[in-house]
Design a protein around this motif. Structure first.
Motif, PDB file in Angstrom:
ATOM      1  N   HIS A 164       3.815  10.852   3.292  1.00 39.54           N
ATOM      2  CA  HIS A 164       3.068  10.106   2.309  1.00 39.54           C
ATOM      3  C   HIS A 164       4.543  10.142   1.327  1.00 39.54           C
ATOM      4  O   HIS A 164       4.175   8.372   0.902  1.00 39.54           O
ATOM      5  N   ILE A 200       0.980  -3.936   6.895  1.00 43.30           N
ATOM      6  CA  ILE A 200       1.112  -2.315   7.165  1.00 43.30           C
ATOM      7  C   ILE A 200       0.334  -1.818   6.807  1.00 43.30           C
ATOM      8  O   ILE A 200      -0.295  -0.477   6.659  1.00 43.30           O
ATOM      9  N   TYR A 201      -0.441  -2.162   6.393  1.00 43.39           N
ATOM     10  CA  TYR A 201      -1.920  -1.652   5.340  1.00 43.39           C
ATOM     11  C   TYR A 201      -2.596  -1.375   5.943  1.00 43.39           C
ATOM     12  O   TYR A 201      -3.767  -0.742   5.447  1.00 43.39           O
ATOM     13  N   TYR A 248      -2.580   2.420   6.247  1.00 41.03           N
ATOM     14  CA  TYR A 248      -3.239   2.855   5.236  1.00 41.03           C
ATOM     15  C   TYR A 248      -4.203   3.692   5.240  1.00 41.03           C
ATOM     16  O   TYR A 248      -4.390   5.075   4.744  1.00 41.03           O
ATOM     17  N   HIS A 251       8.061  -3.917   1.087  1.00 39.12           N
ATOM     18  CA  HIS A 251       7.076  -4.149   0.978  1.00 39.12           C
ATOM     19  C   HIS A 251       6.703  -5.253  -0.107  1.00 39.12           C
ATOM     20  O   HIS A 251       6.405  -6.326   0.434  1.00 39.12           O
ATOM     21  N   LYS A 252       7.003  -4.674  -1.009  1.00 41.70           N
ATOM     22  CA  LYS A 252       6.609  -5.820  -2.243  1.00 41.70           C
ATOM     23  C   LYS A 252       7.703  -6.653  -2.733  1.00 41.70           C
ATOM     24  O   LYS A 252       9.072  -7.289  -2.243  1.00 41.70           O
ATOM     25  N   ARG A 258      -3.203  -8.163   6.810  1.00 43.44           N
ATOM     26  CA  ARG A 258      -3.143  -7.324   5.518  1.00 43.44           C
ATOM     27  C   ARG A 258      -2.277  -6.377   6.277  1.00 43.44           C
ATOM     28  O   ARG A 258      -1.354  -5.475   5.949  1.00 43.44           O
ATOM     29  N   LYS A 279      -3.138   8.040   4.403  1.00 39.79           N
ATOM     30  CA  LYS A 279      -3.906   8.561   2.870  1.00 39.79           C
ATOM     31  C   LYS A 279      -4.465  10.444   4.215  1.00 39.79           C
ATOM     32  O   LYS A 279      -4.518  11.283   2.797  1.00 39.79           O
ATOM     33  N   TRP A 339       5.431   6.907   3.502  1.00 39.95           N
ATOM     34  CA  TRP A 339       4.656   5.377   3.247  1.00 39.95           C
ATOM     35  C   TRP A 339       4.941   4.849   2.080  1.00 39.95           C
ATOM     36  O   TRP A 339       5.005   3.824   1.805  1.00 39.95           O
ATOM     37  N   SER A 340       5.605   5.417   0.814  1.00 35.73           N
ATOM     38  CA  SER A 340       5.875   4.692  -0.013  1.00 35.73           C
ATOM     39  C   SER A 340       6.906   4.623  -0.241  1.00 35.73           C
ATOM     40  O   SER A 340       7.501   3.368  -0.656  1.00 35.73           O
ATOM     41  N   VAL A 397       6.317   1.028   1.632  1.00 39.16           N
ATOM     42  CA  VAL A 397       5.801   0.016   0.470  1.00 39.16           C
ATOM     43  C   VAL A 397       6.071  -0.658  -0.607  1.00 39.16           C
ATOM     44  O   VAL A 397       6.614  -1.445  -0.796  1.00 39.16           O
ATOM     45  N   GLU A 398       7.071   0.071  -0.814  1.00 40.22           N
ATOM     46  CA  GLU A 398       8.467  -0.345  -1.996  1.00 40.22           C
ATOM     47  C   GLU A 398       9.010  -1.481  -1.235  1.00 40.22           C
ATOM     48  O   GLU A 398       9.623  -2.413  -2.379  1.00 40.22           O
TER      49      GLU A 398
END
Length: 63
Positions: free
Chosen positions: A44, A28-29, A32, A54-55, A26, A36, A47-48, A51-52
């Motif tokens: 936030h 870093i999620y 979440y 780790h894609k 799972r 949130k 976080w974005s 997430v970007e």
């Protein structure tokens, strides 16, 4: 009964290893819900960015 323990001990170790690997996937999620619910915009934005980064890489276009 020692033979029974020697039979199930490796299976138990394998089960624990596979089960714990599932939780680790799972990544870093797991954070979440905490992110949130955070009221700070900076969190936030960070976080974005995280997430970007780790894609998985995009596949090259076919053709």
């Amino acid at each position: 009964m020692g033979w029974l323990h020697s039979l199930f001990s490796p299976l138990k170790k394998l089960w624990v290893r596979l089960h714990s690997a599932h939780k680790k996937s799972r990544g870093i999620y797991i954070l979440y819900d905490d992110v949130k619910s955070c009221p700070y915009e900076d969190v936030h934005v960070l976080w974005s960015i995280l997430v970007e980064s780790h894609k998985p890489p995009a596949l090259p276009p076919i053709g």
